[in-house]
Design a protein around this motif. Structure first.
Motif, PDB file in Angstrom:
ATOM      1  N   ALA A 236       0.865  -1.407   0.047  1.00 41.81           N
ATOM      2  CA  ALA A 236       0.012  -0.005  -0.088  1.00 41.81           C
ATOM      3  C   ALA A 236       0.752   1.162   0.168  1.00 41.81           C
ATOM      4  O   ALA A 236       1.030   2.096   0.932  1.00 41.81           O
ATOM      5  N   PRO A 237       1.514   1.606  -1.241  1.00 36.44           N
ATOM      6  CA  PRO A 237       2.441   2.675  -1.138  1.00 36.44           C
ATOM      7  C   PRO A 237       1.852   3.903  -0.999  1.00 36.44           C
ATOM      8  O   PRO A 237       0.727   4.014  -1.589  1.00 36.44           O
ATOM      9  N   ILE A 238       2.553   4.867  -0.112  1.00 29.68           N
ATOM     10  CA  ILE A 238       1.899   6.315  -0.127  1.00 29.68           C
ATOM     11  C   ILE A 238       3.176   7.067  -0.407  1.00 29.68           C
ATOM     12  O   ILE A 238       4.241   6.957  -0.618  1.00 29.68           O
ATOM     13  N   ASN A 239       2.717   8.513  -0.790  1.00 29.31           N
ATOM     14  CA  ASN A 239       3.559   9.573  -1.159  1.00 29.31           C
ATOM     15  C   ASN A 239       3.906  10.194   0.110  1.00 29.31           C
ATOM     16  O   ASN A 239       3.210  11.033   0.719  1.00 29.31           O
ATOM     17  N   THR A 240       5.133   9.666   0.848  1.00 26.34           N
ATOM     18  CA  THR A 240       5.605   9.918   2.058  1.00 26.34           C
ATOM     19  C   THR A 240       5.397  11.812   2.317  1.00 26.34           C
ATOM     20  O   THR A 240       5.163  12.254   3.132  1.00 26.34           O
ATOM     21  N   GLN A 241       6.242  12.026   1.348  1.00 26.75           N
ATOM     22  CA  GLN A 241       6.623  13.607   1.303  1.00 26.75           C
ATOM     23  C   GLN A 241       5.241  14.331   1.370  1.00 26.75           C
ATOM     24  O   GLN A 241       5.142  15.352   1.973  1.00 26.75           O
TER      25      GLN A 241
END
Length: 205
Positions: A184-189
Motif C-alpha cells: 500500500a505505497p503512499i507519497n510520504t513527502q
C-alpha cells in the motif's frame, strides 16, 4: 590471589560498552523478533555467562541496548530542539530532521525494537520510554516552547509533541517494516507536507 566474587575487571566498562555496541547493531538489523539470550550472545560473539556477567539477565541486555540507541540518537534530538520563528516552520524543521533520522539513522528500527520488547516486558517498556520515546517527545516540546506563537502550557506542548511524532513514526513503520511500500505505497513527502501545514496552522490558532 583470586579476585573476590563480584569484583570487576579494571576494563569492565570498556568491555561492556563493546558488547553493547555489538548487541545494538544486531538489534537494529536482525529479524523483528525477540531474540533469546543465546541469540544475543551469538550475535555479540560472546557466551551467555559473559552476558550475564555484564548485564545480569536478558532484561539487562535489552535495557542496555535501548539506552545505547538513545545515546546514538541524541544528536538528532539536539538538532530538533532548536526553536523556529513560528509553529509552521517548527513543524517543517522537525519533519525534515526526523524523516532523515527515520530513513538513514535507523530510528524506525530502534522504535520497532523498543515497541516489540516493551509491550512484552514491563521493564523493557520503561527503558524504551526513558531512553527513546520520551527524549524524542521532549526535544519537540523544547523546540515549540522556544518558538513564538506555539502553545505555552506544558500539557498543550506535550499534546503537540505527540501529534507531531506519532504520524511520522506510524508512516515509517507502515512503509518500511509492514511492507506498505509494496502492499500500500503512499507519497510520504506529500503526507508530511499536509501534516506540517495542518499542525502548524492548528498550533498557531
Amino acid at each position: 590471589m583470586s579476585r573476590p566474587v563480584g569484583a570487576r575487571n579494571h576494563d569492565f566498562e570498556q568491555k561492556r560498552m563493546a558488547l553493547v555496541d555489538a548487541l545494538t547493531d544486531f538489534a537494529l538489523t536482525a529479524d523483528l523478533r525477540r531474540p533469546s539470550l543465546r541469540q544475543f550472545a551469538i550475535a555479540a560473539q560472546a557466551s551467555e555467562p559473559t552476558l550475564r556477567h555484564y548485564f545480569d539477565d536478558r532484561q539487562g541486555v535489552v535495557a542496555a541496548i535501548l539506552e545505547n540507541m538513545g545515546n546514538r540518537g541524541k544528536w538528532i534530538w539536539e538538532l530538533v530542539a532548536h526553536p523556529a520563528t513560528n509553529p509552521t516552520e517548527a513543524l517543517e524543521e522537525y519533519y525534515r530532521i526526523a524523516d532523515a533520522g527515520m530513513q538513514y539513522g535507523q530510528f524506525t528500527r530502534a522504535h520497532a525494537f523498543g515497541l516489540i520488547e516493551g509491550i512484552a516486558d514491563e521493564i523493557a517498556g520503561r527503558a524504551y520510554l526513558k531512553f527513546l520515546l520520551e527524549p524524542g517527545l521532549e526535544s519537540i516540546i523544547i523546540k515549540l516552547k522556544g518558538t513564538p506563537g506555539a502553545p505555552r502550557t506544558r500539557d498543550a506542548l506535550r499534546a503537540a509533541a505527540f501529534a507531531a511524532m506519532a504520524p511520522l513514526l506510524f508512516i515509517s513503520i507502515h512503509q518500511t517494516l509492514l511492507g506498505g511500500a509494496e502492499e500500500a505505497p503512499i507519497n510520504t513527502q506529500a503526507k508530511i507536507e499536509h501534516l506540517q501545514s495542518w499542525l502548524g496552522g492548528a498550533l498557531s490558532a
